[in-house]
Design a protein around this motif. Structure first.
Motif, PDB file in Angstrom:
ATOM      1  N   GLY A 135      29.077 110.157  33.770  1.00 41.77           N
ATOM      2  CA  GLY A 135      30.162 110.045  34.902  1.00 41.77           C
ATOM      3  C   GLY A 135      29.883 109.032  36.057  1.00 41.77           C
ATOM      4  O   GLY A 135      31.157 108.602  36.215  1.00 41.77           O
ATOM      5  N   GLY A 136      28.827 108.506  36.052  1.00 36.42           N
ATOM      6  CA  GLY A 136      28.616 107.270  36.608  1.00 36.42           C
ATOM      7  C   GLY A 136      28.451 105.997  35.887  1.00 36.42           C
ATOM      8  O   GLY A 136      27.984 104.772  36.465  1.00 36.42           O
ATOM      9  N   LYS A 137      28.986 105.885  34.730  1.00 32.17           N
ATOM     10  CA  LYS A 137      28.615 104.839  33.930  1.00 32.17           C
ATOM     11  C   LYS A 137      29.189 103.417  34.265  1.00 32.17           C
ATOM     12  O   LYS A 137      28.603 102.309  34.197  1.00 32.17           O
ATOM     13  CB  LYS A 137      29.158 105.065  32.440  1.00 32.17           C
ATOM     14  N   ASN A 138      30.340 103.590  35.120  1.00 34.28           N
ATOM     15  CA  ASN A 138      30.863 102.315  35.611  1.00 34.28           C
ATOM     16  C   ASN A 138      30.008 101.570  36.529  1.00 34.28           C
ATOM     17  O   ASN A 138      30.140 100.431  36.934  1.00 34.28           O
ATOM     18  CB  ASN A 138      32.276 102.590  36.296  1.00 34.28           C
ATOM     19  N   VAL A 139      29.156 102.601  37.311  1.00 30.34           N
ATOM     20  CA  VAL A 139      28.300 101.891  38.157  1.00 30.34           C
ATOM     21  C   VAL A 139      27.000 101.018  37.441  1.00 30.34           C
ATOM     22  O   VAL A 139      26.928  99.904  38.241  1.00 30.34           O
ATOM     23  CB  VAL A 139      27.437 102.910  39.053  1.00 30.34           C
ATOM     24  N   ILE A 140      26.792 101.485  36.321  1.00 29.42           N
ATOM     25  CA  ILE A 140      25.995 100.687  35.417  1.00 29.42           C
ATOM     26  C   ILE A 140      26.615  99.531  34.996  1.00 29.42           C
ATOM     27  O   ILE A 140      25.889  98.220  35.173  1.00 29.42           O
ATOM     28  CB  ILE A 140      25.232 101.400  34.454  1.00 29.42           C
ATOM     29  N   LEU A 141      27.657  99.647  34.703  1.00 31.01           N
ATOM     30  CA  LEU A 141      28.462  98.500  34.030  1.00 31.01           C
ATOM     31  C   LEU A 141      28.723  97.325  34.878  1.00 31.01           C
ATOM     32  O   LEU A 141      28.743  96.256  34.707  1.00 31.01           O
ATOM     33  CB  LEU A 141      29.576  99.089  33.274  1.00 31.01           C
ATOM     34  N   ASP A 142      29.300  97.999  36.376  1.00 29.49           N
ATOM     35  CA  ASP A 142      29.284  97.059  37.385  1.00 29.49           C
ATOM     36  C   ASP A 142      27.952  96.161  37.581  1.00 29.49           C
ATOM     37  O   ASP A 142      28.327  94.946  38.073  1.00 29.49           O
ATOM     38  CB  ASP A 142      29.769  97.721  38.431  1.00 29.49           C
ATOM     39  N   THR A 143      26.999  97.010  37.887  1.00 26.00           N
ATOM     40  CA  THR A 143      25.769  96.299  38.192  1.00 26.00           C
ATOM     41  C   THR A 143      25.640  95.164  36.993  1.00 26.00           C
ATOM     42  O   THR A 143      25.212  94.177  37.312  1.00 26.00           O
ATOM     43  CB  THR A 143      24.659  97.094  38.262  1.00 26.00           C
ATOM     44  N   ILE A 144      25.583  95.668  35.740  1.00 25.07           N
ATOM     45  CA  ILE A 144      25.405  94.743  34.688  1.00 25.07           C
ATOM     46  C   ILE A 144      26.329  93.444  34.646  1.00 25.07           C
ATOM     47  O   ILE A 144      25.763  92.227  34.571  1.00 25.07           O
ATOM     48  CB  ILE A 144      25.168  95.308  33.570  1.00 25.07           C
ATOM     49  N   ASN A 145      27.489  93.769  34.833  1.00 26.64           N
ATOM     50  CA  ASN A 145      28.721  92.702  35.083  1.00 26.64           C
ATOM     51  C   ASN A 145      28.141  91.628  36.356  1.00 26.64           C
ATOM     52  O   ASN A 145      28.156  90.404  36.143  1.00 26.64           O
ATOM     53  CB  ASN A 145      29.933  93.198  35.270  1.00 26.64           C
ATOM     54  N   ASP A 146      27.706  92.192  37.419  1.00 24.97           N
ATOM     55  CA  ASP A 146      27.275  91.413  38.351  1.00 24.97           C
ATOM     56  C   ASP A 146      25.945  90.431  37.929  1.00 24.97           C
ATOM     57  O   ASP A 146      26.007  89.314  38.528  1.00 24.97           O
ATOM     58  CB  ASP A 146      27.058  92.420  39.635  1.00 24.97           C
ATOM     59  N   ASN A 147      25.263  91.090  37.447  1.00 27.01           N
ATOM     60  CA  ASN A 147      23.751  90.343  37.013  1.00 27.01           C
ATOM     61  C   ASN A 147      24.326  89.135  36.002  1.00 27.01           C
ATOM     62  O   ASN A 147      23.636  88.426  36.260  1.00 27.01           O
ATOM     63  CB  ASN A 147      23.095  91.372  36.359  1.00 27.01           C
ATOM     64  N   ILE A 148      25.238  89.549  35.218  1.00 28.26           N
ATOM     65  CA  ILE A 148      25.674  88.496  34.224  1.00 28.26           C
ATOM     66  C   ILE A 148      26.214  87.304  35.062  1.00 28.26           C
ATOM     67  O   ILE A 148      26.275  86.266  34.692  1.00 28.26           O
ATOM     68  CB  ILE A 148      26.705  89.205  33.279  1.00 28.26           C
ATOM     69  N   GLU A 149      27.318  87.518  35.857  1.00 34.01           N
ATOM     70  CA  GLU A 149      28.008  86.739  36.961  1.00 34.01           C
ATOM     71  C   GLU A 149      26.954  85.854  37.663  1.00 34.01           C
ATOM     72  O   GLU A 149      26.970  84.481  37.657  1.00 34.01           O
ATOM     73  CB  GLU A 149      28.994  87.367  37.590  1.00 34.01           C
ATOM     74  N   ASN A 150      26.009  86.695  38.053  1.00 33.85           N
ATOM     75  CA  ASN A 150      24.959  85.913  38.791  1.00 33.85           C
ATOM     76  C   ASN A 150      23.921  84.996  37.984  1.00 33.85           C
ATOM     77  O   ASN A 150      23.452  84.209  38.453  1.00 33.85           O
ATOM     78  CB  ASN A 150      23.880  86.854  39.487  1.00 33.85           C
ATOM     79  N   SER A 151      23.882  85.441  36.848  1.00 30.97           N
ATOM     80  CA  SER A 151      23.047  84.421  35.785  1.00 30.97           C
ATOM     81  C   SER A 151      23.654  83.127  35.668  1.00 30.97           C
ATOM     82  O   SER A 151      22.996  82.086  35.615  1.00 30.97           O
ATOM     83  CB  SER A 151      22.799  85.331  34.690  1.00 30.97           C
ATOM     84  N   PHE A 152      25.043  83.178  35.402  1.00 28.68           N
ATOM     85  CA  PHE A 152      25.910  82.098  35.361  1.00 28.68           C
ATOM     86  C   PHE A 152      25.863  81.141  36.498  1.00 28.68           C
ATOM     87  O   PHE A 152      25.748  79.972  36.264  1.00 28.68           O
ATOM     88  CB  PHE A 152      27.347  82.202  34.697  1.00 28.68           C
ATOM     89  N   ASP A 153      26.010  81.922  37.653  1.00 31.92           N
ATOM     90  CA  ASP A 153      26.159  81.187  38.984  1.00 31.92           C
ATOM     91  C   ASP A 153      24.837  80.537  39.035  1.00 31.92           C
ATOM     92  O   ASP A 153      24.636  79.382  39.736  1.00 31.92           O
ATOM     93  CB  ASP A 153      26.287  82.075  40.092  1.00 31.92           C
ATOM     94  N   SER A 154      23.658  81.143  38.925  1.00 29.70           N
ATOM     95  CA  SER A 154      22.252  80.417  38.891  1.00 29.70           C
ATOM     96  C   SER A 154      22.195  79.277  37.969  1.00 29.70           C
ATOM     97  O   SER A 154      21.628  78.118  38.494  1.00 29.70           O
ATOM     98  CB  SER A 154      21.013  81.480  38.553  1.00 29.70           C
ATOM     99  N   GLN A 155      22.575  79.304  36.808  1.00 29.82           N
ATOM    100  CA  GLN A 155      22.681  77.968  35.990  1.00 29.82           C
ATOM    101  C   GLN A 155      23.572  77.168  36.501  1.00 29.82           C
ATOM    102  O   GLN A 155      23.141  75.978  36.312  1.00 29.82           O
ATOM    103  CB  GLN A 155      23.162  78.602  34.541  1.00 29.82           C
ATOM    104  N   ILE A 156      24.665  77.350  37.173  1.00 30.19           N
ATOM    105  CA  ILE A 156      25.301  76.117  37.687  1.00 30.19           C
ATOM    106  C   ILE A 156      24.739  75.473  38.934  1.00 30.19           C
ATOM    107  O   ILE A 156      24.986  74.322  39.147  1.00 30.19           O
ATOM    108  CB  ILE A 156      26.720  76.956  37.987  1.00 30.19           C
ATOM    109  N   ASN A 157      24.308  76.571  39.833  1.00 30.37           N
ATOM    110  CA  ASN A 157      23.371  75.943  40.679  1.00 30.37           C
ATOM    111  C   ASN A 157      22.075  74.903  40.243  1.00 30.37           C
ATOM    112  O   ASN A 157      22.007  73.873  41.071  1.00 30.37           O
ATOM    113  CB  ASN A 157      22.811  77.267  41.540  1.00 30.37           C
ATOM    114  N   SER A 158      21.560  75.465  39.139  1.00 32.36           N
ATOM    115  CA  SER A 158      20.571  74.706  38.623  1.00 32.36           C
ATOM    116  C   SER A 158      21.121  73.254  38.161  1.00 32.36           C
ATOM    117  O   SER A 158      20.548  72.094  38.402  1.00 32.36           O
ATOM    118  CB  SER A 158      19.723  75.123  37.518  1.00 32.36           C
TER     119      SER A 158
END
Length: 237
Positions: free
Chosen positions: A135-158
């Motif tokens: 029922g709360g699967k979207n919470v997990i997916l949103d968290t994963i999606n945010d982590n993926i975005e943050n990962s790319f943001d971190s690479q851009i920062n590097s």
């Protein structure tokens, strides 16, 4: 004259599938962290060991092995969707767009459903816990999606930091300040570990590195011949 390269940033330019392998590893880690954080959010009353057990059961029931394939497929499909004709990514933003266009989150959603169903059917989690996670699967997916975005943001920062440190290194080189060059060189090497291999970045870093090591091996002597400088620029493949 031959340059001695030790502890170098990269012995070669980009190898086949090197970028893909980097993304599979980097994104696999943040997806795993997102799964963990999402379960904790959905099941706040469970103790640490219970959360870990649920996550591990999901991982062992197809999710972990499926994630690597999902990332690989998303990259292949995404390249086709965005009309990418060359084999390698030119920058981090291009890689982000490809992964997003490849439907990675949808694939993860399907893997999550399968994992939950398997451990529910085996009796390793109750129906009520399975229902909460589904029922709360979207919470997990949103968290994963945010982590993926943050990962790319971190690479851009590097990448931006590498550009800054490279400019600093060049300034110190002009000033013949090897101590300053050494500080910036170490910073560049550290940030290079955090980014997906990209040809232009590697070429510039290798040229800088060759000059740096040459001067270091000459005891900090900046009196380089034109031949030595040219050779440092050519030893990048």
């Amino acid at each position: 004259m031959e340059l001695a390269l030790e502890n170098n940033i990269s012995n070669e330019l980009i190898k086949p599938n090197e970028q893909k392998s980097f993304l599979e590893t980097a994104l696999g880690k943040v997806i795993n962290l997102g799964l963990d954080a999402g379960i904790r959010t959905l099941l706040p009353d469970l103790i640490e060991d219970q959360v870990i057990n649920i996550k591990d059961e999901i991982l062992q029931n197809g999710f972990k092995s499926g994630v690597k394939k999902a990332i690989s497929s998303a990259i292949d499909l995404g390249k086709s969707v965005v009309g990418m004709v060359t084999g390698n990514f030119e920058n981090i933003e291009q890689a982000r767009n490809v992964v997003k266009s490849g439907g990675l989150i949808d694939s993860i959603s399907s893997l999550l459903d399968k994992g939950i169903n398997k451990i529910n059917e085996s009796g390793k989690i109750t129906n009520s816990v399975a229902s909460v996670i589904k029922g709360g699967k979207n919470v997990i997916l949103d968290t994963i999606n945010d982590n993926i975005e943050n990962s790319f943001d971190s690479q851009i920062n590097s990448v931006e930091k590498i550009s800054k440190y490279t400019a600093n290194w060049k300034d110190y080189y002009k000033e013949q300040n090897f101590e300053g060059m050494e500080r910036e060189y170490k910073k560049i090497k550290e940030q290079m570990k955090n980014i997906m291999p990209m040809e232009n970045t590697i070429k510039e870093a290798r040229t800088l590195e060759n000059l740096h090591i040459l001067i270091k091996n000459k005891g900090g002597d900046f009196n380089l011949s034109n031949e030595e400088i040219e050779l440092a620029s050519r030893l990048i493949a």
